[in-house]
Motif scaffolding. Structure first.
Motif: not given
Lengths: 210, 332
Positions: B245-250, B275-279, B283-290
């Motif tokens: 996520c941090a890599m994506g944010a950067i 931190i906000l961008k990582i979060l 949350i997108l990661f978590a949504l995809v899991k669901a």
């Protein structure tokens, strides 16, 4: 300087010992793990002499991709048994002279390279001039690779491509009777061709497969 | 004495980075379960502490006091090394993440290559664990994950090349600063989508969690692990997810930069924005899991090699020719 020496000797001792262990360990998978350790310590040595790009590429290509596939093959095939047979049999002494000849040749080559490098004074000048210009390792590599050596660089890429195509052609075989999934066919199916509504009369039923 | 002082300073800096990362990994596990539950109209962990925030702490305590079982037929050294390797690799990558223009532990020239190298080494923890367990399910899981992670690394590498073409430097801070006028998510949006999906595959998250598919492989490479060693695998996995996520944010979302360059937003420190961008990405990661069902293995390989790799290669050609034609190539 002392800290630099300590790090250098730590990494080089690890590199040499793990290189010896690659050939000495009886378990093939352990050999591959020692090879990986060797790659990692050598990339650390690259980074220590300032060749950070080479060190990282070494980690990405050799450790991250090549060694993984190596490990993959060693785990899947039963190489371990074959290697044990080599150690158990008496014939292993036959390999020793060949190994000795090859290693002597490599040793002599390394000596020649180091000798030639030492007696060529311009290289030291180039080293000094690079350190004066504040240009990063990656930039200078790119400037040389894509200007002076562009043809050699492209040709080596083509050779790799040919090797890859050759490997695929050698192992590829067309098998018949394999059911393949066609996404376009699946998605473009309409209700009309997939569903049929039939009148079923009691005690008679319908014949579906005709 | 001087050496000692330098060493202590470095150790303080490292601790100041690692302790927040570990705590946030624990919190993020809670967030993951919570989001997953809300999508399915459940409550999720809500008993331990306010909103169940201390659930991860309770889980960690439970793992610490459980017995570590080492199978008698396993290869003991490698079996014990595997979770350590996973955890270490997931944590050392944080050394190069810039939290602001100056707040970075190691501001190295080849930061993005370092990140890529460390994330590609992550597969070793899984292979070592799967092989050393000397059991069928872990071995199958390890083989699957080796093939999967190597395949998706290729497309991630090509996507990184896309970004580097626009930046002209491998330094992470330079990448962030190059997005001052426009985040790379706008011109390179298809690459961002492919990066996100490849990151899912790289971290073995659903819908690509084939290495630990519970319906087929019990728990994949983790089957034989118990107690703290299992917890280390688990922590390493989540630390890796946060890292991606941090890599994506950067790479795409402007790193520590504030979204708009106007007065009240620029007051907020860069670390908070990152931190906000990582979060957001997490949350997108978590949504995809669901919401997404698991891929079949051949579909996974097809997606990686036949869809993502050609697409990202074509995009490299497009980006390079666009930059060349309009004379926008970053030359220094």
């Amino acid at each position: 300087m002392i800290a630099h020496a300590i790090f250098f000797y730590t990494f080089s001792i690890i590199a040499v010992v793990s290189a010896i262990m690659v050939t000495a360990s009886k378990n093939t998978v352990h050999s591959v793990f020692f090879l990986i350790l060797d790659f990692i310590s050598i990339s650390c040595l690259f980074i220590m002499i300032g060749a950070e790009f080479l060190g990282m590429i070494m980690l990405i290509v050799y450790v991250g991709a090549v060694a993984v596939l190596f490990l993959f093959v060693v785990m899947m095939l039963n190489v371990a048994q074959q290697k044990n047979q080599w150690f158990a049999g008496q014939q292993s002494s036959r390999h020793i002279p060949i190994g000795l000849i090859i290693s002597t040749l490599i040793f002599v080559e390394v000596i020649i390279v180091i000798g030639g490098w030492k007696y060529k004074p311009e290289i030291f000048d180039i080293n000094n001039s690079i350190s004066q210009v504040s240009i990063s390792n990656t930039h200078s590599l790119g400037q040389i690779l894509y200007t002076d050596y562009i043809h050699v660089f492209q040709i080596s890429g083509m050779i790799l491509l040919v090797a890859m195509v050759g490997a695929i052609v050698l192992t590829f075989r067309q098998r018949s009777g394999v059911k393949r999934q066609s996404y376009i066919k699946q998605i473009s199916r309409e209700r009309a061709e997939g569903v049929e509504v039939l009148e079923v009369q009691s005690n008679k039923g319908v014949k579906l497969d005709d | 004495m001087e050496y000692l002082n330098i060493v202590f300073q470095e150790v303080y800096k490292i601790l100041f980075l690692l302790v927040p990362v570990l705590v946030s990994v624990a919190m993020v596990v809670w967030l993951d379960r919570r989001v997953w539950a809300f999508v399915q109209k459940r409550q999720g962990p809500n008993v331990v502490g306010p909103f169940g925030l201390l659930q991860s702490l309770a889980d960690a305590l439970k793992y610490i006091f459980k017995e570590i079982i080492i199978p008698s037929s396993s290869n003991k050294v490698i079996f014990i090394l595997a979770p350590i390797v996973t955890m270490t690799l997931a944590l050392i990558a944080w050394a190069v993440i810039p939290f602001s223009a100056t707040q970075v532990l190691a501001d190295i020239n080849v930061g993005i290559l370092y990140l890529f190298a460390v994330s590609s080494l992550g597969v070793y923890g899984i292979i070592m664990g799967g092989w050393a367990s000397n059991s069928k399910y872990p071995f199958l899981g390890a083989i699957r994950s080796a093939a999967q992670m190597v395949s998706y690394e290729v497309s991630i590498g090509v996507i990184i090349i896309n970004v580097l073409l626009c930046v002209g430097s491998l330094n992470l801070n330079d990448i962030v600063i190059a997005q001052q006028n426009m985040w790379f998510v706008i011109p390179l949006f298809p690459m961002f989508v492919i990066f996100f999906i490849s990151a899912l595959a790289e971290t073995n998250r659903p819908p690509f969690d084939l290495p630990e598919a519970e319906a087929e492989l019990v728990a994949g490479y983790q089957t034989e692990y118990s107690g703290m060693m299992y917890a280390m695998f688990w922590l390493g996995e989540y630390a890796n997810i946060l890292l991606m996520c941090a890599m994506g944010a950067i790479l795409f979302l402007g790193g520590w930069m504030s979204p708009i360059d106007v007065y009240p937003f620029t007051l907020v420190p860069g670390a908070i924005w990152l931190i906000l961008k990582i979060l957001l990405l997490f949350i997108l990661f978590a949504l995809v899991k669901a919401i997404v069902p698991r891929y079949r293995y051949d579909q996974l390989m097809r997606l990686g090699w036949k869809v993502f790799l050609p697409l990202s290669l074509i995009w490299v050609v497009l980006t390079a020719s666009y930059l060349f034609y309009f004379n926008l190539l970053p030359v220094n």
